[in-house]
Scaffold this motif. Sequence first.
Motif, PDB file in Angstrom:
ATOM      1  N   GLU A 186      34.318  25.269  62.545  1.00  0.00           N
ATOM      2  CA  GLU A 186      33.620  26.423  62.962  1.00  0.00           C
ATOM      3  C   GLU A 186      32.035  26.312  63.389  1.00  0.00           C
ATOM      4  O   GLU A 186      31.466  25.274  62.857  1.00  0.00           O
ATOM      5  CB  GLU A 186      33.492  27.422  61.836  1.00  0.00           C
ATOM      6  N   MET A 189      29.177  27.763  61.201  1.00  0.00           N
ATOM      7  CA  MET A 189      29.284  27.687  59.826  1.00  0.00           C
ATOM      8  C   MET A 189      28.983  26.098  59.483  1.00  0.00           C
ATOM      9  O   MET A 189      29.091  25.217  60.183  1.00  0.00           O
ATOM     10  CB  MET A 189      30.713  27.888  59.112  1.00  0.00           C
ATOM     11  N   ASN A 191      30.187  22.671  58.030  1.00  0.00           N
ATOM     12  CA  ASN A 191      31.655  22.296  57.883  1.00  0.00           C
ATOM     13  C   ASN A 191      31.425  20.972  57.063  1.00  0.00           C
ATOM     14  O   ASN A 191      30.872  19.989  57.455  1.00  0.00           O
ATOM     15  CB  ASN A 191      31.798  21.727  59.580  1.00  0.00           C
ATOM     16  N   CYS A 209      32.149  24.436  47.288  1.00  0.00           N
ATOM     17  CA  CYS A 209      32.062  25.110  48.560  1.00  0.00           C
ATOM     18  C   CYS A 209      32.365  26.604  48.329  1.00  0.00           C
ATOM     19  O   CYS A 209      31.884  27.257  49.251  1.00  0.00           O
ATOM     20  CB  CYS A 209      33.018  24.641  49.636  1.00  0.00           C
ATOM     21  N   ASN A 227      32.300  26.194  55.589  1.00  0.00           N
ATOM     22  CA  ASN A 227      33.720  26.005  55.919  1.00  0.00           C
ATOM     23  C   ASN A 227      34.304  24.520  55.574  1.00  0.00           C
ATOM     24  O   ASN A 227      33.651  23.500  56.019  1.00  0.00           O
ATOM     25  CB  ASN A 227      34.078  25.962  57.460  1.00  0.00           C
ATOM     26  N   VAL A 229      37.240  21.774  55.286  1.00  0.00           N
ATOM     27  CA  VAL A 229      38.574  21.362  55.737  1.00  0.00           C
ATOM     28  C   VAL A 229      38.931  19.948  55.355  1.00  0.00           C
ATOM     29  O   VAL A 229      38.136  19.341  54.633  1.00  0.00           O
ATOM     30  CB  VAL A 229      38.284  21.397  57.452  1.00  0.00           C
TER      31      VAL A 229
END
Length: 450
Positions: A186, A189, A191, A209, A227, A229
């Motif tokens: 993102e 955001m 990351n 997070c 964000n 991931v």
Amino acid sequence: PKAPRGICGADAHAIAARNYVRSIAAGTSSHSDHAREILHVLKAASADGNYQIRDEIKLIKLATEWGVKTDGRDIYDIAHDVADVGLLEFGKPDGFQLFIRRATDERQKLWEKEGIQPRAIDREVVTAMHMTHMGNTSDAEALVRQGLRMSLANGWGGSMIGTEITDILFGTPTVWTTEGNLGVLEKDMVNVVVHGHDPAFSEMLVTACEDRELIEYARSKGSKGINVVGLCCTANEVAMRHGVRMAGNFLQQENVVLTGAVEMMCVDTQCIFPALATLAQCFHTKFVTSSPIARIPGSEYVEFKPETALQQAKDLVREAIDNYQNRDESKLYIPPTKQTATVGYPTEQIIKHLDNVTNSHVDEIGSYRPVIDAVRSGVLRGAVAIVGRNNPRVRPDYSHMEIMKELIANDILIVATGCAAQMATKAGLLNKEAKCICGEGLKRVCELVD
């Protein structure tokens, strides 16, 4: 012409077999050591600690299978005894791996006949290394047999133990709809990328997070939030327990940093490019290693410990948030590509879905019977597992993708994990719409189970 034997007299078969067995030893060590670490986490679990028991039913079931007393006992006392039994599977002096009793009688008899029943995991690895040392075994068949025995110690020992204990600690996965590919990053955001194989580390980072205080802190720094991931097998772990999106697989890890959008990449063990440390220095990305097993020059090393895990995770996420303001907009580009995927199918979830297509009045429920009947009748032609990394020697993901497409077009069910699962995500093959490229039999099964 080349000589048929080496200077010591070993022929090509012996040399190839030695190298092959040593490769198996490395793989068995890596996957089984992962199980050892997660058993130590279970041993340290407590009601008021960083790690708690999330699946008590599975713990009780495993304890009963392993002969650990459960009646009237505290769940954490049971867990600690289970951890002790599991740790003994690595170095017990006698007997075979406990989990091989889960195999069919036919399979167990075959292993016994061939003399490849797996003993203690560490013993099989040490035996292999001893056999392949200078001046020892040059019989290729004997070496391959030890490779098979060691592989069984990994599959029916380390890997199966790691799966069971991970579910007990973090919860047995459930079905999630998530997304995959670089487009999950993102622009507005913070990351944070988790990468590697150890869920004990990534679970704490995901928890951090999601911390309300840290999310508000991220917003105070000008972002819209945090964000998180995943990459590689860690991506699978957090996707099927939290719905965390997957940024990619093995050969995509450098591309994630190249987007210029990653504030921090946190790694644990296995499949981590040493090149990431140098690459991260070309951007604002902080590259953090966390395990003594995977020390990489140029990284920020924070050794993760169970007793301080959550606080360490929060400190790292706060550091990532502070790094958000250091982005270079001229280096920022996030490819928009991403696909939706439905993930999270342990055995329990598969059986639950199959129960939905079972006639409870006449058929057995709580089993794989519907799939077995579909194979027996010819509606499905079988099932295969596709696991593992892509390879820089060939076009990334190409082999996995073409094999998968060919199999499902011929009504063969695929169980995918590892980097193969992320490849399938990126290709849209974990999307229910992929049924349109399946053979008629598999397509019909997908429609019935959906």
